[in-house]
Design a protein around this motif. Structure first.
Motif, mmCIF file in Angstrom:
data_model
loop_
_atom_site.group_PDB
_atom_site.id
_atom_site.type_symbol
_atom_site.label_atom_id
_atom_site.label_comp_id
_atom_site.label_asym_id
_atom_site.label_seq_id
_atom_site.Cartn_x
_atom_site.Cartn_y
_atom_site.Cartn_z
ATOM 1 N N MET A 191 93.901 -5.097 14.355
ATOM 2 C CA MET A 191 93.810 -4.775 15.740
ATOM 3 C C MET A 191 94.012 -3.275 15.933
ATOM 4 O O MET A 191 95.090 -2.828 16.270
ATOM 5 N N GLY A 192 92.953 -2.553 15.779
ATOM 6 C CA GLY A 192 93.005 -1.102 15.854
ATOM 7 C C GLY A 192 93.166 -0.555 17.254
ATOM 8 O O GLY A 192 93.623 0.563 17.440
ATOM 9 N N PHE A 193 92.817 -1.316 18.263
ATOM 10 C CA PHE A 193 92.900 -0.784 19.621
ATOM 11 C C PHE A 193 94.334 -0.792 20.151
ATOM 12 O O PHE A 193 94.631 -0.178 21.166
ATOM 13 N N LEU A 194 95.275 -1.453 19.507
ATOM 14 C CA LEU A 194 96.667 -1.430 19.932
ATOM 15 C C LEU A 194 97.425 -0.234 19.380
ATOM 16 O O LEU A 194 98.418 0.190 19.957
ATOM 17 N N LYS A 195 96.986 0.325 18.278
ATOM 18 C CA LYS A 195 97.660 1.474 17.679
ATOM 19 C C LYS A 195 96.885 2.749 18.028
ATOM 20 O O LYS A 195 96.126 3.257 17.226
ATOM 21 N N ARG A 196 97.101 3.244 19.238
ATOM 22 C CA ARG A 196 96.406 4.445 19.672
ATOM 23 C C ARG A 196 97.362 5.631 19.604
ATOM 24 O O ARG A 196 98.522 5.531 19.997
ATOM 25 N N THR A 197 96.878 6.740 19.147
ATOM 26 C CA THR A 197 97.664 7.971 19.144
ATOM 27 C C THR A 197 96.952 8.983 20.035
ATOM 28 O O THR A 197 95.730 8.984 20.157
ATOM 29 N N ASN A 198 97.735 9.828 20.641
ATOM 30 C CA ASN A 198 97.163 10.851 21.503
ATOM 31 C C ASN A 198 96.534 11.940 20.651
ATOM 32 O O ASN A 198 97.079 12.358 19.629
ATOM 33 N N LYS A 199 95.393 12.408 21.065
ATOM 34 C CA LYS A 199 94.740 13.503 20.361
ATOM 35 C C LYS A 199 95.338 14.815 20.829
ATOM 36 O O LYS A 199 95.599 15.009 22.009
ATOM 37 N N LYS A 200 95.538 15.724 19.911
ATOM 38 C CA LYS A 200 96.091 17.030 20.238
ATOM 39 C C LYS A 200 95.000 18.075 20.052
ATOM 40 O O LYS A 200 94.284 18.070 19.053
ATOM 41 N N PHE A 201 94.919 18.973 20.985
ATOM 42 C CA PHE A 201 93.918 20.017 20.935
ATOM 43 C C PHE A 201 94.596 21.377 20.938
ATOM 44 O O PHE A 201 95.593 21.590 21.610
ATOM 45 N N GLU A 202 94.060 22.296 20.224
ATOM 46 C CA GLU A 202 94.515 23.679 20.236
ATOM 47 C C GLU A 202 93.567 24.464 21.136
ATOM 48 O O GLU A 202 92.440 24.761 20.762
ATOM 49 N N TYR A 203 94.021 24.788 22.329
ATOM 50 C CA TYR A 203 93.178 25.517 23.256
ATOM 51 C C TYR A 203 93.586 26.977 23.251
ATOM 52 O O TYR A 203 94.743 27.316 23.430
ATOM 53 N N LYS A 204 92.636 27.844 23.060
ATOM 54 C CA LYS A 204 92.872 29.281 23.133
ATOM 55 C C LYS A 204 91.916 29.846 24.172
ATOM 56 O O LYS A 204 90.710 29.628 24.096
ATOM 57 N N PRO A 205 92.426 30.574 25.149
ATOM 58 C CA PRO A 205 91.543 31.150 26.164
ATOM 59 C C PRO A 205 90.547 32.111 25.530
ATOM 60 O O PRO A 205 90.877 32.862 24.620
ATOM 61 N N ARG A 206 89.337 32.095 26.003
ATOM 62 C CA ARG A 206 88.264 32.867 25.393
ATOM 63 C C ARG A 206 88.425 34.366 25.607
ATOM 64 O O ARG A 206 88.245 35.165 24.697
#
Length: 91
Positions: free
Chosen positions: A1-16
């Motif tokens: 059951m893969g839909f129960l083990k969700r992790t938040n995605k982390k993004f590295e945002y750098k202003p342009r």
């Protein structure tokens, strides 16, 4: 059951286009660095006395200009409503 083990995605945002120092997301007023009453963790009495001192040391010409503008606007308003000054001078 893969839909129960969700992790938040982390993004590295750098202003342009940001090439300065410090945090670009910090919101700060332009004049805060010139005030005495902001940025210091003190008691209420000292904050109040500093605020009153800033008010007393404010530019007096600005206050006069505001008063002149208010007087002119009141006179224009009285002219528009056809205010008659003779009611004050009748016998």
């Amino acid at each position: 059951m893969g839909f129960l083990k969700r992790t938040n995605k982390k993004f590295e945002y750098k202003p342009r286009f940001y090439k300065g120092e410090g945090n670009p997301y910090k919101i700060e007023h332009k004049l805060d660095k010139y005030r005495k009453t902001t940025g210091k963790n003190r008691n209420l009495k000292s904050k109040l006395t500093d605020a009153i001192g800033e008010l007393r040391d404010s530019d007096k010409t600005v206050n006069k200009t505001i008063i002149y503008i208010i007087i002119v606007l009141v006179l224009i308003f009285l002219y528009i409503i056809d205010f008659d000054l003779s009611i004050f001078f009748t016998k």
